[in-house]
Design a protein around this motif. Structure first.
Motif, PDB file in Angstrom:
ATOM      1  N   UNK A   1     -17.292 -27.665  -6.980  1.00  0.00           N
ATOM      2  CA  UNK A   1     -18.242 -27.506  -5.889  1.00  0.00           C
ATOM      3  C   UNK A   1     -19.492 -26.850  -6.469  1.00  0.00           C
ATOM      4  N   UNK A   2     -20.538 -27.647  -6.682  1.00  0.00           N
ATOM      5  CA  UNK A   2     -21.719 -27.122  -7.385  1.00  0.00           C
ATOM      6  C   UNK A   2     -22.420 -26.019  -6.597  1.00  0.00           C
ATOM      7  N   UNK A   3     -22.351 -26.058  -5.267  1.00  0.00           N
ATOM      8  CA  UNK A   3     -23.006 -25.021  -4.464  1.00  0.00           C
ATOM      9  C   UNK A   3     -22.395 -23.638  -4.698  1.00  0.00           C
ATOM     10  N   UNK A   4     -21.160 -23.588  -5.168  1.00  0.00           N
ATOM     11  CA  UNK A   4     -20.489 -22.314  -5.424  1.00  0.00           C
ATOM     12  C   UNK A   4     -20.368 -22.019  -6.921  1.00  0.00           C
ATOM     13  N   UNK A   5     -21.114 -22.760  -7.726  1.00  0.00           N
ATOM     14  CA  UNK A   5     -21.006 -22.651  -9.172  1.00  0.00           C
ATOM     15  C   UNK A   5     -22.334 -22.230  -9.787  1.00  0.00           C
ATOM     16  N   UNK A   6     -22.257 -21.686 -11.003  1.00  0.00           N
ATOM     17  CA  UNK A   6     -23.470 -21.221 -11.685  1.00  0.00           C
ATOM     18  C   UNK A   6     -23.271 -21.284 -13.186  1.00  0.00           C
ATOM     19  N   UNK A   7     -24.371 -21.465 -13.903  1.00  0.00           N
ATOM     20  CA  UNK A   7     -24.367 -21.433 -15.368  1.00  0.00           C
ATOM     21  C   UNK A   7     -25.602 -20.654 -15.801  1.00  0.00           C
ATOM     22  N   UNK A   8     -25.409 -19.718 -16.718  1.00  0.00           N
ATOM     23  CA  UNK A   8     -26.526 -18.987 -17.312  1.00  0.00           C
ATOM     24  C   UNK A   8     -26.363 -19.026 -18.824  1.00  0.00           C
ATOM     25  N   UNK A   9     -27.485 -18.903 -19.515  1.00  0.00           N
ATOM     26  CA  UNK A   9     -27.489 -18.862 -20.979  1.00  0.00           C
ATOM     27  C   UNK A   9     -28.341 -17.677 -21.402  1.00  0.00           C
ATOM     28  N   UNK A  10     -27.827 -16.899 -22.353  1.00  0.00           N
ATOM     29  CA  UNK A  10     -28.595 -15.782 -22.912  1.00  0.00           C
ATOM     30  C   UNK A  10     -28.548 -15.866 -24.428  1.00  0.00           C
ATOM     31  N   UNK A  11     -29.614 -15.334 -25.054  1.00  0.00           N
ATOM     32  CA  UNK A  11     -29.642 -15.285 -26.519  1.00  0.00           C
ATOM     33  C   UNK A  11     -28.925 -14.022 -26.997  1.00  0.00           C
ATOM     34  N   UNK A  12     -28.937 -13.789 -28.301  1.00  0.00           N
ATOM     35  CA  UNK A  12     -28.230 -12.642 -28.871  1.00  0.00           C
ATOM     36  C   UNK A  12     -28.755 -11.304 -28.358  1.00  0.00           C
ATOM     37  N   UNK A  13     -30.020 -11.261 -27.949  1.00  0.00           N
ATOM     38  CA  UNK A  13     -30.608 -10.037 -27.403  1.00  0.00           C
ATOM     39  C   UNK A  13     -30.438  -9.947 -25.886  1.00  0.00           C
ATOM     40  N   UNK A  14     -29.640 -10.856 -25.308  1.00  0.00           N
ATOM     41  CA  UNK A  14     -29.356 -10.918 -23.867  1.00  0.00           C
ATOM     42  C   UNK A  14     -30.556 -11.331 -23.022  1.00  0.00           C
ATOM     43  N   UNK A  15     -31.531 -12.037 -23.625  1.00  0.00           N
ATOM     44  CA  UNK A  15     -32.655 -12.602 -22.873  1.00  0.00           C
ATOM     45  C   UNK A  15     -32.210 -13.943 -22.297  1.00  0.00           C
TER      46      UNK A  15
END
Length: 125
Positions: A55-69
């Motif tokens: 269910x995409x409405x209840x899903x999320x994806x994030x990406x961060x680099x090594x410095x957490x940006x």
């Protein structure tokens, strides 16, 4: 009246029922870039495939680099041809380095599962 065999079968079925419900949560099967993988250049699209419809409405994806940006992504959505796959276009810069993908995915029961994995963008040669 139940026979002894019928009683044992009903007991066994009752004991297995919670196990089958618990295993109904989304599990990550594959990803592009791959889990703990290396890519020659920054990806333009992230793709995460699960063991069940998401269910995409209840899903999320994030990406961060090594410095957490955070790396900027477009809206996460289900793949049109495969509802078990979430996709997100990468719109931010991803110079060479290690990245962490954090995901949350909800299946049919609406219960979100979370996980993360890393991949590396290699420096040009």
């Amino acid at each position: 009246m139940l026979s002894r065999y019928s009683g044992v079968m009903l007991f066994a079925a009752a004991m297995l029922a919670p196990i089958s419900r618990a295993s109904a949560h989304p599990k990550l099967l594959s990803a592009t870039p791959s889990v703990n993988g290396r890519v020659a250049s920054a990806p333009t699209l992230l793709s995460l495939t699960f063991n069940e419809t998401i269910t995409s409405a209840l899903s999320a994806v994030t990406v961060v680099d090594a410095a957490q940006h955070a790396v900027t992504l477009d809206k996460v959505q289900s793949e049109a041809k495969d509802p078990a796959t979430l996709v997100a276009k990468v719109t931010g810069a991803m110079p060479p380095g290690r990245y962490t993908v954090r995901w949350q995915a909800a299946g049919k029961d609406g219960h979100p599962m979370k996980g993360e994995f890393t991949f590396v963008v290699d420096a040009p040669k």
